[in-house]
Motif scaffolding. Structure first.
Motif, mmCIF file in Angstrom:
data_model
loop_
_atom_site.group_PDB
_atom_site.id
_atom_site.type_symbol
_atom_site.label_atom_id
_atom_site.label_comp_id
_atom_site.label_asym_id
_atom_site.label_seq_id
_atom_site.Cartn_x
_atom_site.Cartn_y
_atom_site.Cartn_z
ATOM 1 N N GLU A 167 0.834 -1.199 0.000
ATOM 2 C CA GLU A 167 0.000 0.000 0.000
ATOM 3 C C GLU A 167 0.871 1.253 0.000
ATOM 4 O OE1 GLU A 167 -2.994 2.465 -0.381
ATOM 5 O OE2 GLU A 167 -3.254 0.273 -0.445
ATOM 6 N N LYS A 168 2.041 1.173 0.643
ATOM 7 C CA LYS A 168 2.962 2.315 0.631
ATOM 8 C C LYS A 168 3.488 2.579 -0.784
ATOM 9 C CE LYS A 168 4.500 1.836 5.438
ATOM 10 N NZ LYS A 168 3.967 3.139 5.873
ATOM 11 N N LEU A 169 3.718 1.506 -1.543
ATOM 12 C CA LEU A 169 4.149 1.688 -2.932
ATOM 13 C C LEU A 169 3.059 2.369 -3.756
ATOM 14 C CD1 LEU A 169 6.001 -1.655 -3.773
ATOM 15 C CD2 LEU A 169 6.905 0.427 -2.732
ATOM 16 N N LEU A 170 1.811 1.995 -3.521
ATOM 17 C CA LEU A 170 0.706 2.638 -4.241
ATOM 18 C C LEU A 170 0.631 4.127 -3.885
ATOM 19 C CD1 LEU A 170 -2.061 -0.113 -3.944
ATOM 20 C CD2 LEU A 170 -0.643 0.435 -5.935
ATOM 21 N N GLU A 171 0.930 4.445 -2.635
ATOM 22 C CA GLU A 171 0.973 5.859 -2.236
ATOM 23 C C GLU A 171 2.081 6.589 -2.983
ATOM 24 O OE1 GLU A 171 1.426 6.139 1.957
ATOM 25 O OE2 GLU A 171 -0.458 5.092 2.402
ATOM 26 N N HIS A 172 3.236 5.946 -3.153
ATOM 27 C CA HIS A 172 4.340 6.553 -3.902
ATOM 28 C C HIS A 172 3.927 6.812 -5.355
ATOM 29 C CE1 HIS A 172 7.935 5.276 -1.141
ATOM 30 N NE2 HIS A 172 6.929 5.780 -0.464
ATOM 31 N N ILE A 173 3.201 5.869 -5.935
ATOM 32 C CA ILE A 173 2.778 6.030 -7.335
ATOM 33 C C ILE A 173 1.762 7.155 -7.451
ATOM 34 C CG2 ILE A 173 1.634 4.904 -9.284
ATOM 35 C CD1 ILE A 173 2.766 2.235 -8.187
ATOM 36 N N ARG A 174 0.825 7.228 -6.510
ATOM 37 C CA ARG A 174 -0.156 8.320 -6.549
ATOM 38 C C ARG A 174 0.527 9.669 -6.378
ATOM 39 N NH1 ARG A 174 -3.661 4.285 -4.012
ATOM 40 N NH2 ARG A 174 -2.764 4.690 -1.965
ATOM 41 N N THR A 175 1.537 9.719 -5.499
ATOM 42 C CA THR A 175 2.302 10.958 -5.321
ATOM 43 C C THR A 175 3.066 11.303 -6.593
ATOM 44 O OG1 THR A 175 2.552 10.527 -2.956
ATOM 45 C CG2 THR A 175 4.081 12.098 -3.936
ATOM 46 N N ARG A 176 3.642 10.304 -7.222
ATOM 47 C CA ARG A 176 4.356 10.500 -8.489
ATOM 48 C C ARG A 176 3.418 11.070 -9.543
ATOM 49 N NH1 ARG A 176 9.537 11.214 -10.173
ATOM 50 N NH2 ARG A 176 9.829 10.483 -12.302
ATOM 51 N N GLN A 177 2.223 10.516 -9.635
ATOM 52 C CA GLN A 177 1.244 10.997 -10.608
ATOM 53 C C GLN A 177 0.877 12.458 -10.340
ATOM 54 O OE1 GLN A 177 -2.540 8.939 -10.427
ATOM 55 N NE2 GLN A 177 -2.961 9.321 -12.593
ATOM 56 N N TYR A 178 0.710 12.811 -9.071
ATOM 57 C CA TYR A 178 0.345 14.172 -8.685
ATOM 58 C C TYR A 178 1.405 15.178 -9.139
ATOM 59 C CZ TYR A 178 -0.595 18.156 -5.601
ATOM 60 O OH TYR A 178 -0.825 19.429 -5.117
ATOM 61 N N PHE A 179 2.677 14.886 -8.845
ATOM 62 C CA PHE A 179 3.735 15.835 -9.178
ATOM 63 C C PHE A 179 4.054 15.847 -10.673
ATOM 64 C CE2 PHE A 179 4.626 15.538 -4.573
ATOM 65 C CZ PHE A 179 4.655 16.900 -4.291
ATOM 66 N N ASP A 191 6.261 21.860 -17.823
ATOM 67 C CA ASP A 191 6.261 21.492 -19.238
ATOM 68 C C ASP A 191 5.035 20.676 -19.646
ATOM 69 O OD1 ASP A 191 6.836 19.152 -17.934
ATOM 70 O OD2 ASP A 191 8.710 18.728 -18.996
ATOM 71 N N ARG A 192 4.137 20.395 -18.679
ATOM 72 C CA ARG A 192 2.923 19.672 -19.025
ATOM 73 C C ARG A 192 1.723 20.584 -19.158
ATOM 74 N NH1 ARG A 192 2.808 14.537 -19.537
ATOM 75 N NH2 ARG A 192 0.523 14.624 -19.472
ATOM 76 N N ALA A 193 1.959 21.876 -19.139
ATOM 77 C CA ALA A 193 0.858 22.831 -19.284
ATOM 78 C C ALA A 193 0.118 22.585 -20.602
ATOM 79 C CB ALA A 193 1.398 24.264 -19.252
ATOM 80 N N GLY A 194 -1.200 22.445 -20.502
ATOM 81 C CA GLY A 194 -2.024 22.228 -21.685
ATOM 82 C C GLY A 194 -2.118 20.794 -22.149
ATOM 83 N N LEU A 195 -1.359 19.882 -21.522
ATOM 84 C CA LEU A 195 -1.390 18.475 -21.904
ATOM 85 C C LEU A 195 -2.453 17.720 -21.099
ATOM 86 C CD1 LEU A 195 2.442 17.675 -22.084
ATOM 87 C CD2 LEU A 195 0.871 18.108 -23.999
ATOM 88 N N PRO A 196 -2.905 16.573 -21.587
ATOM 89 C CA PRO A 196 -3.881 15.776 -20.833
ATOM 90 C C PRO A 196 -3.285 15.318 -19.504
ATOM 91 C CG PRO A 196 -3.715 15.010 -23.113
ATOM 92 C CD PRO A 196 -2.597 15.979 -22.896
ATOM 93 N N PRO A 197 -4.123 15.024 -18.523
ATOM 94 C CA PRO A 197 -3.620 14.557 -17.229
ATOM 95 C C PRO A 197 -2.780 13.285 -17.387
ATOM 96 C CG PRO A 197 -5.963 15.077 -17.094
ATOM 97 C CD PRO A 197 -5.597 15.134 -18.540
ATOM 98 N N VAL A 198 -1.800 13.148 -16.514
ATOM 99 C CA VAL A 198 -0.969 11.949 -16.499
ATOM 100 C C VAL A 198 -1.828 10.756 -16.109
ATOM 101 C CG1 VAL A 198 0.954 10.786 -15.330
ATOM 102 C CG2 VAL A 198 1.139 13.203 -15.953
ATOM 103 N N THR A 199 -1.767 9.694 -16.891
ATOM 104 C CA THR A 199 -2.567 8.505 -16.604
ATOM 105 C C THR A 199 -1.921 7.680 -15.486
ATOM 106 O OG1 THR A 199 -1.409 7.093 -18.200
ATOM 107 C CG2 THR A 199 -3.286 8.401 -19.019
ATOM 108 N N TRP A 200 -2.729 6.803 -14.904
ATOM 109 C CA TRP A 200 -2.220 5.898 -13.881
ATOM 110 C C TRP A 200 -1.093 5.046 -14.442
ATOM 111 C CZ3 TRP A 200 -1.782 5.169 -8.950
ATOM 112 C CH2 TRP A 200 -1.529 3.904 -8.411
#
Length: 306
Positions: free
Chosen positions: A187-199, A205-214
């Motif tokens: 579950e801690k690894l999943l938290e790391h991935i969710r945090t990675r997705q957030y940042f 450089d992602r301004a205007g691009l679609p959201p980062v997928t899971w």
């Protein structure tokens, strides 16, 4: 000696060897019990199918559906009240009679007996390599291994759920196995991935691009965070300082240490500096490492030459 007397002698000898193995297991602190089939539920099986009649390896039978208390891990009988049935099977074998196939569940490459425990016990005691069995196979993402304990199966079940949640097997087919020695860590690894997705989503450089997928976050986390720390663990020989631990254990500890150092110095120190500092600050003293390694050798967990 009559066939009956021979069979009786064989079962008494088998129970004596079972007592010896029980004593050795206590001294070595190794389990000597069959695995209950009920423990397989922790592996989160997602289906089963009938394989029909097959010839299977006797040594790959590690558990039983309902007789796991009556035999040890080597399928030696443990109770005197089992003698009559055991003698009957052995006597039939001595007479050259053909015994019916047993019934087993197949989980990975290992088997759990549904019917025919005494036949397995006699076969194994006589050094029989193969036995005919009707096989039902359960589908599991992370299979069991010989010597697994309940804790091992719980951890493997958590790993299976992690792989399903991340689809890592498909995204990175040849990824390093991610194994922990303590439950509750995925579950801690999943938290790391969710945090990675957030940042990742908030990079300029992602301004205007679609959201980062899971899926993008999972692959980025694995390649740019997890793999880099594993590479640094290998580069700086950290594993040898923590006998009995895994790369995944150290990954979480080093990530926590990296956060601590970042808070201390006011900037991200990076994975390599965090790994080196963790090794310097938290490696157990040599005498503790040697003691831990000796315990693992005695339990058969590592090779003495390693």
């Amino acid at each position: 000696m009559s066939i009956f007397d021979q069979a009786k002698h064989d079962v008494e000898r088998a129970r004596f060897l079972g007592d010896v193995r029980d004593l050795l297991s206590i001294l070595r602190r190794q389990p000597n019990e069959l695995l209950p089939f009920d423990w397989v539920r922790h592996l989160s099986p997602d289906g089963e199918h009938q394989r029909g009649l097959e010839t299977i390896e006797v040594d790959h039978i590690i558990g039983s559906v309902d007789r796991y208390r009556e035999f040890d891990r080597h399928y030696l009988p443990k109770e005197a009240h089992l003698d009559e049935r055991w003698i009957g099977v052995r006597a039939a074998q001595l007479q050259g009679k053909e015994l019916p196939p047993i019934q087993v569940y197949k989980v990975g490459d290992l088997y759990f007996v549904k019917d025919g425990n005494h036949r397995v016990s006699v076969a194994r005691r006589q050094g029989q390599k193969f036995i005919d069995a009707y096989v039902i196979e359960l589908h599991v993402t992370v299979p069991p291994e010989e010597g697994d304990t309940l804790k091992d199966l719980i951890i493997k079940g958590e790993y299976a759920q992690f792989l399903k949640a991340t689809n890592l097997d498909t995204l990175v087919p040849n990824h390093h196995p991610i194994r922990f020695t303590t439950p509750g860590r995925y579950e801690k690894l999943l938290e790391h991935i969710r945090t990675r997705q957030y940042f990742m989503d908030r990079k300029p450089d992602r301004a205007g691009l679609p959201p980062v997928t899971w899926e993008q976050a999972v692959e980025s986390w694995y390649r740019r965070l997890y793999c880099r720390i594993v590479e640094n663990i290998d580069l700086h020989d950290v594993m040898s300082r923590f006998p009995g631990r895994t790369e995944a254990d150290l990954y979480l500890w080093i990530m926590d240490h990296r956060y601590f150092l970042t808070q201390k110095y006011g900037h991200d120190v990076g994975s390599e500096e965090a790994t080196m500092d963790f090794r310097a600050q938290h490696s157990p003293p040599l005498y503790k490492r040697l003691g831990q390694r000796m315990k693992l050798v005695l339990r058969g967990k590592i090779n003495p030459a390693m």
